[in-house]
Design an enzyme around this catalytic site. Structure first.
Site, PDB file in Angstrom:
ATOM      1  N   VAL A 197       0.805  -1.279  -0.119  1.00  0.00           N
ATOM      2  CA  VAL A 197      -0.040  -0.002  -0.024  1.00  0.00           C
ATOM      3  C   VAL A 197       0.642   1.298   0.047  1.00  0.00           C
ATOM      4  O   VAL A 197       0.251   2.372  -0.150  1.00  0.00           O
ATOM      5  CB  VAL A 197      -0.893  -0.103   1.207  1.00  0.00           C
ATOM      6  N   TYR A 211       3.651   5.648  16.106  1.00  0.00           N
ATOM      7  CA  TYR A 211       2.185   4.955  15.725  1.00  0.00           C
ATOM      8  C   TYR A 211       1.378   6.025  15.893  1.00  0.00           C
ATOM      9  O   TYR A 211       0.519   5.909  15.451  1.00  0.00           O
ATOM     10  CB  TYR A 211       2.164   3.668  16.629  1.00  0.00           C
TER      11      TYR A 211
END
Ligand code: NAD
Length: 257
Positions: free
Chosen positions: A63, A154
């Site tokens: 992706v 993250y």
């Protein structure tokens, strides 16, 4: 059959939440396009869907790679002529306080978790805009709303995905396209097993500690998030636009002590 006949593309559907969602969508009548970077896992998801007697297709693509993602979207359009639902689910974890994170690790997490939402959306949107319909589900996390130790890179990505979701919704509402975000708490998947192993000396103790963060007293299961994704994918959520949907066992809005 809440997704009967819908063409649903799920990224990172070879494992965890993506796989569970792929199986649920298939049971609800969708034709599922399974994307993953891991061929074996992607094939396995498709095999399990096929055993349910439903059609599914695996497309291997990273992706973060614009050519591969463009080709993947074109492949879906050539075969099915539309995409009704895009679930931008693929993601990786990143552990560490900011000063501990190496630049290449930072870039990797940012790339997969943010660019990995941008690229499939970029290439799928023109097809949705032409038909004036579509539902996009972006995978954020409850970490976008709370500070959590040693998750700087993250958390950055999941906050960005939540902001991106809201901006996308404003831009594409005139095309009758809905864009919503999922914010799970800790869900027991290979992703969590892996970061427990890499970031704690005693993973079993860490799990017990994480459980106390969630009011449910338990970690979530991939199916818990898959059910929320089903709602966002289906027309039942037609009045949900640009919304964060929390599936977190009470982490964001509750406090144990
Ligand atoms: P997982 O590791 O079980 O599954 C992720 C899948 O994404 C894997 O199959 C992996 O091969 C695939 N993937 C990774 N990089 C890719 C790439 N570049 N291109 C295509 N596919 C790629 O993880 P999971 O727990 O199911 O997580 C799914 C999503 O949910 C992630 O975005 C994660 O950040 C998010 N999330 C997970 C939790 C949790 O506690 N498990 C909580 C909140 C949010």
């Amino acid at each position: 059959m809440r997704l009967k006949g819908k063409i649903c593309l799920i990224t990172g559907a070879g494992s965890g939440i993506g796989k569970s969602t792929a199986l649920l969508f298939a049971k609800e009548g969708a034709v599922v396009v399974v994307n993953d970077i891991n061929e074996n896992d992607g094939d396995q998801t498709v095999d399990e869907i096929t055993q349910l007697g439903t059609e599914a297709l695996f497309i291997k693509a990273d992706v973060t790679d614009s050519c591969s993602v463009k080709e993947m979207i074109q492949h879906v359009i050539d075969k099915y002529s539309r995409i009704d639902v895009l679930f931008n689910n693929a993601g990786i974890s990143g552990v560490g306080q900011l000063h501990e994170i190496e630049p290449e690790d930072w870039d990797r997490v940012i790339n997969v978790n943010i660019k990995g939402v941008y690229l499939p959306s970029k290439y799928a949107l023109p097809h949705m805009m032409k038909r004036k319909r579509g539902s996009i589900i972006n995978m954020s996390s409850c970490i976008a709303e709370i500070g959590l130790a040693r998750r700087a890179s993250y958390a950055t990505t999941k906050g960005a995905v939540l902001s991106l979701t809201k901006s996308m919704q404003v831009d594409y509402a005139p095309y009758n396209i809905r864009v919503n975000a999922l914010l799970p708490g800790t869900i027991f998947t290979p992703f969590v097993e892996n970061y427990l192993k890499t970031s704690y000396d005693n993973p079993d103790e860490a799990i017990e500690q994480i459980k106390t963060r969630q009011l449910s007293g338990e970690l979530g299961r991939p199916e818990d998030v898959a059910n929320a994704a089903l709602f966002l994918a289906s027309d039942e959520s037609k009045f949900m636009m640009g919304s964060p949907l929390y599936v977190d066992g009470g982490v964001v809005f509750g406090k144990n002590a």
